[in-house]
Design an enzyme around this catalytic site. Structure first.
Site, PDB file in Angstrom:
ATOM      1  N   GLN A 119       2.887  10.708  -1.427  1.00  0.00           N
ATOM      2  CA  GLN A 119       3.324  11.335  -2.678  1.00  0.00           C
ATOM      3  C   GLN A 119       2.166  12.083  -3.328  1.00  0.00           C
ATOM      4  O   GLN A 119       1.025  11.629  -3.316  1.00  0.00           O
ATOM      5  CB  GLN A 119       3.843  10.252  -3.624  1.00  0.00           C
ATOM      6  CG  GLN A 119       4.493  10.784  -4.886  1.00  0.00           C
ATOM      7  CD  GLN A 119       5.019   9.631  -5.745  1.00  0.00           C
ATOM      8  OE1 GLN A 119       5.207   8.530  -5.260  1.00  0.00           O
ATOM      9  NE2 GLN A 119       5.244   9.901  -7.014  1.00  0.00           N
ATOM     10  N   CYS A 166       8.778   9.789  -6.079  1.00  0.00           N
ATOM     11  CA  CYS A 166       8.757   8.721  -5.073  1.00  0.00           C
ATOM     12  C   CYS A 166      10.146   8.539  -4.469  1.00  0.00           C
ATOM     13  O   CYS A 166      10.287   8.156  -3.307  1.00  0.00           O
ATOM     14  CB  CYS A 166       8.268   7.414  -5.688  1.00  0.00           C
ATOM     15  SG  CYS A 166       9.291   6.799  -7.045  1.00  0.00           S
ATOM     16  N   HIS A 209      10.011   2.052  -8.881  1.00  0.00           N
ATOM     17  CA  HIS A 209       9.424   2.807  -7.777  1.00  0.00           C
ATOM     18  C   HIS A 209      10.334   2.683  -6.559  1.00  0.00           C
ATOM     19  O   HIS A 209      10.815   1.587  -6.249  1.00  0.00           O
ATOM     20  CB  HIS A 209       8.040   2.222  -7.483  1.00  0.00           C
ATOM     21  CG  HIS A 209       7.218   2.991  -6.507  1.00  0.00           C
ATOM     22  ND1 HIS A 209       6.860   4.307  -6.685  1.00  0.00           N
ATOM     23  CD2 HIS A 209       6.667   2.610  -5.325  1.00  0.00           C
ATOM     24  CE1 HIS A 209       6.122   4.702  -5.665  1.00  0.00           C
ATOM     25  NE2 HIS A 209       5.989   3.690  -4.824  1.00  0.00           N
ATOM     26  N   ASN A 239       5.960   1.799   1.008  1.00  0.00           N
ATOM     27  CA  ASN A 239       5.633   2.392  -0.289  1.00  0.00           C
ATOM     28  C   ASN A 239       5.262   3.859  -0.068  1.00  0.00           C
ATOM     29  O   ASN A 239       4.355   4.148   0.730  1.00  0.00           O
ATOM     30  CB  ASN A 239       4.451   1.628  -0.902  1.00  0.00           C
ATOM     31  CG  ASN A 239       4.122   2.095  -2.314  1.00  0.00           C
ATOM     32  OD1 ASN A 239       4.492   3.191  -2.717  1.00  0.00           O
ATOM     33  ND2 ASN A 239       3.415   1.257  -3.053  1.00  0.00           N
ATOM     34  N   TRP A 244       3.466   5.745  -1.610  1.00  0.00           N
ATOM     35  CA  TRP A 244       2.057   6.034  -1.885  1.00  0.00           C
ATOM     36  C   TRP A 244       1.190   5.863  -0.650  1.00  0.00           C
ATOM     37  O   TRP A 244       0.038   6.283  -0.639  1.00  0.00           O
ATOM     38  CB  TRP A 244       1.539   5.109  -2.993  1.00  0.00           C
ATOM     39  CG  TRP A 244       2.139   5.400  -4.343  1.00  0.00           C
ATOM     40  CD1 TRP A 244       2.800   6.542  -4.723  1.00  0.00           C
ATOM     41  CD2 TRP A 244       2.143   4.533  -5.481  1.00  0.00           C
ATOM     42  NE1 TRP A 244       3.224   6.429  -6.023  1.00  0.00           N
ATOM     43  CE2 TRP A 244       2.836   5.219  -6.521  1.00  0.00           C
ATOM     44  CE3 TRP A 244       1.654   3.258  -5.727  1.00  0.00           C
ATOM     45  CZ2 TRP A 244       3.029   4.652  -7.782  1.00  0.00           C
ATOM     46  CZ3 TRP A 244       1.839   2.707  -6.979  1.00  0.00           C
ATOM     47  CH2 TRP A 244       2.509   3.389  -7.993  1.00  0.00           C
TER      48      TRP A 244
END
Length: 545
Positions: free
Chosen positions: A27, A33, A204, A236, A238
């Site tokens: 991201q 997200c 998230h 995730n 990220w």
């Protein structure tokens, strides 16, 4: 070559470096997200990403054939019932020659940045991607149907039987090629993207990248022990910050699993954002899951085949109540039946039916390009077996969706054999818009819109006797039936007839006191003639030759 607004980003760009993977996506500086999670799921399914990125080999950069590079890219997204082509150029936003939005681990791998740019163009701009709905992106990538499940409201954490049933459903969706996402609800702005002590992040979106029953035991014990653990793997967007509880990457629990099983599951100790959890812990911490099913309509398949019915409609305003098609939800009883109405049949004694209502989002004039959704939903009513005209009086409601200002509303329910009317509505009356409604059944449902209010008048109506009376007959039950077969029972059905019309119910097996719940509606030209209700039975004769 790929460019930012002033120079080349890199000298040897490629769509894919060492193939495509959910680990490619990271991201950037926009709160999307939800989109990255959906893209991670997309990357795990060849059949999907090759549809979204068509003819990717022709779009790839080959240094030995630079003349083939046109500087444009094509992407396909499913929107409102059809696949649309989105074309973009190769200019990507950067700061100090670094991509500022979605990017890959490899500086010269560009598929995720280009996909994000194409989706930003589809939705209006990059800013429109700041805060969105994972379910919308999953549908846009697949043309599938998304089912949201509220884990906390459903009480799955504390109900073993419900949790086991849900895991089997999720496993089935995953094994049949569906895409899945999950999240932990944030109840305030301060909780958004707040990290819990267990390592998970609130507010998230995570991509579910695998669902397995993991065999416990090592060495020979693995072959003799039948114990399996329900497990689920997430990522995730990220690319870091993982679950640190039981069965996290380096936890001691993995010693209960053989080395070959760990390798098969792809267990690593890297902080790459991907991790496993037991499904019990998953239901304890996560609050929401979205399952996007790719509905199988192919008869050449080992999996369940669905019959899909699709219709487009509009909510429109008109001063004439007979022409108004924007009556609002069931709270507005005086106008509710003015909405569009669709009829369908359930032809099995009991059938699982899927419904999906999608609205065509209205683009606002706001500079951020965000789309405006109406609060929408639908109700389902059981009607007469011979209904061909629009309902003008309320009939028994047997199902309903939630009402929400989302792009899509979904319902999965079990329905008994019979004829039904589904009424898609806006929550409030007088609102206008376009919608797409999809119904999935096990066998064809004769799904169609009811557009006519009553039998059409013709020049012969006066001479032949135009219907003067509309009668509804509702047969609830029967008693006093005689034995019809050698087993001392009967298989009764009811026939309701009036003038030249008749209605026949499904057969009810092995009963002398059937509960029918059968309705017929008759437009009578000769009110003096009787309505006849006849209960018959299928006669079974056992013969010995």
């Amino acid at each position: 070559m790929l460019h930012d607004h002033s120079c080349e980003i890199c000298g040897d760009p490629h769509l894919f470096v060492d193939g495509i993977s959910s680990h490619d996506l990271h991201q950037g500086q926009v709160g999307n997200c939800w989109f990255i999670a959906a893209s991670s799921s997309l990357a795990s399914r060849d059949v999907f990403w090759q549809k979204v990125i068509p003819n990717w080999k022709e779009q790839e950069w080959y240094s030995e054939k630079p003349e083939n590079y046109a500087g444009i890219f094509h992407f396909h997204f499913w929107r409102f019932g059809e696949w649309v082509d989105v074309v973009i150029d190769d200019r990507l936003p950067t700061i100090n020659n670094q991509l500022i939005y979605c990017h890959s681990n490899e500086t010269n791998e560009m598929w995720c940045a280009l996909l994000e740019k194409a989706y930003a163009k589809l939705t209006g701009c990059y800013e429109a991607l700041d805060g969105g709905n994972t379910a919308d992106a999953l549908v846009d990538f697949t043309g599938g149907v998304c089912e949201p499940i509220d884990l906390s409201e459903g009480g799955f954490a504390n109900d073993v039987e419900k949790r086991n049933d849900l895991f089997e459903r999720i496993l089935k969706v995953h094994n049949r090629g569906g895409l899945i996402s999950c999240s932990i609800k944030a109840t305030s702005d301060s909780e958004m993207e707040a990290r819990l002590a267990c390592g998970l992040v609130k507010g998230h979106a995570y991509a579910v990248t695998d669902v397995r029953k993991v065999r416990l035991g090592t060495g020979l014990m693995a072959f003799f022990k039948s114990e399996k653990l329900d497990m689920i793997r997430m990522r995730n967007p990220w690319g870091e910050r993982e679950w640190n509880g039981p069965w996290s990457d380096s936890s001691e629990e993995w010693q209960k699993v053989s080395k070959s099983e760990r390798e098969k599951l792809g267990v690593t100790v890297d902080d790459d954002g991907e991790f496993w959890m037991t499904f019990e812990d998953f239901c304890k911490y996560y609050t929401d899951i979205i399952m996007c099913r790719l509905i199988n309509t192919s008869y050449i398949s080992i999996h369940k085949t669905w019959e899909e019915s699709v219709a487009r409609g509009t909510w429109t305003k008109h001063e004439d109540p007979l022409k108004n098609r924007s009556g609002g939800c069931l709270n507005y009883k005086s106008t509710y039946l003015q909405n569009p109405q669709f009829v369908f049949d359930v032809k099995k004694p009991e059938d699982e039916v899927l419904f999906c209502l999608q609205q065509k989002t209205k683009r606002t004039t706001r500079k951020d390009g965000k789309a405006e959704n109406l609060a929408i939903g639908f109700e389902i009513h059981r009607v007469e077996l011979n209904r061909r005209y629009r309902m003008h009086t309320l009939q028994a409601k047997v199902g309903s969706s939630i009402y929400i200002n989302a792009r899509s509303v979904f319902l999965r329910t079990e329905m008994k054999e019979g004829r039904y009317v589904i009424i898609p509505t806006t929550f409030e009356p007088g609102l206008t818009g376009e919608f797409l409604i999809r119904v999935f059944t096990d066998v064809p449902s004769n799904f169609c819109e009811l557009t006519v209010d009553e039998p059409v008048k013709t020049c012969w109506s006066g001479m032949c006797g135009y219907p003067q009376l509309v009668s509804q007959v509702h047969v609830v039950s029967a008693t006093g039936l005689k034995n019809q077969d050698s087993n001392g029972g009967a298989d009764p059905y009811v026939i309701i007839s009036c003038e030249s019309s008749k209605v026949q119910s499904p057969v009810i097996k092995d009963t002398l006191a059937p509960k029918f719940d059968v309705k017929g509606v008759f437009y009578r030209k000769k009110p003096g003639q009787p309505i006849i209700v006849q209960v018959s039975s299928i006669l079974i004769v056992n013969c010995i030759v």
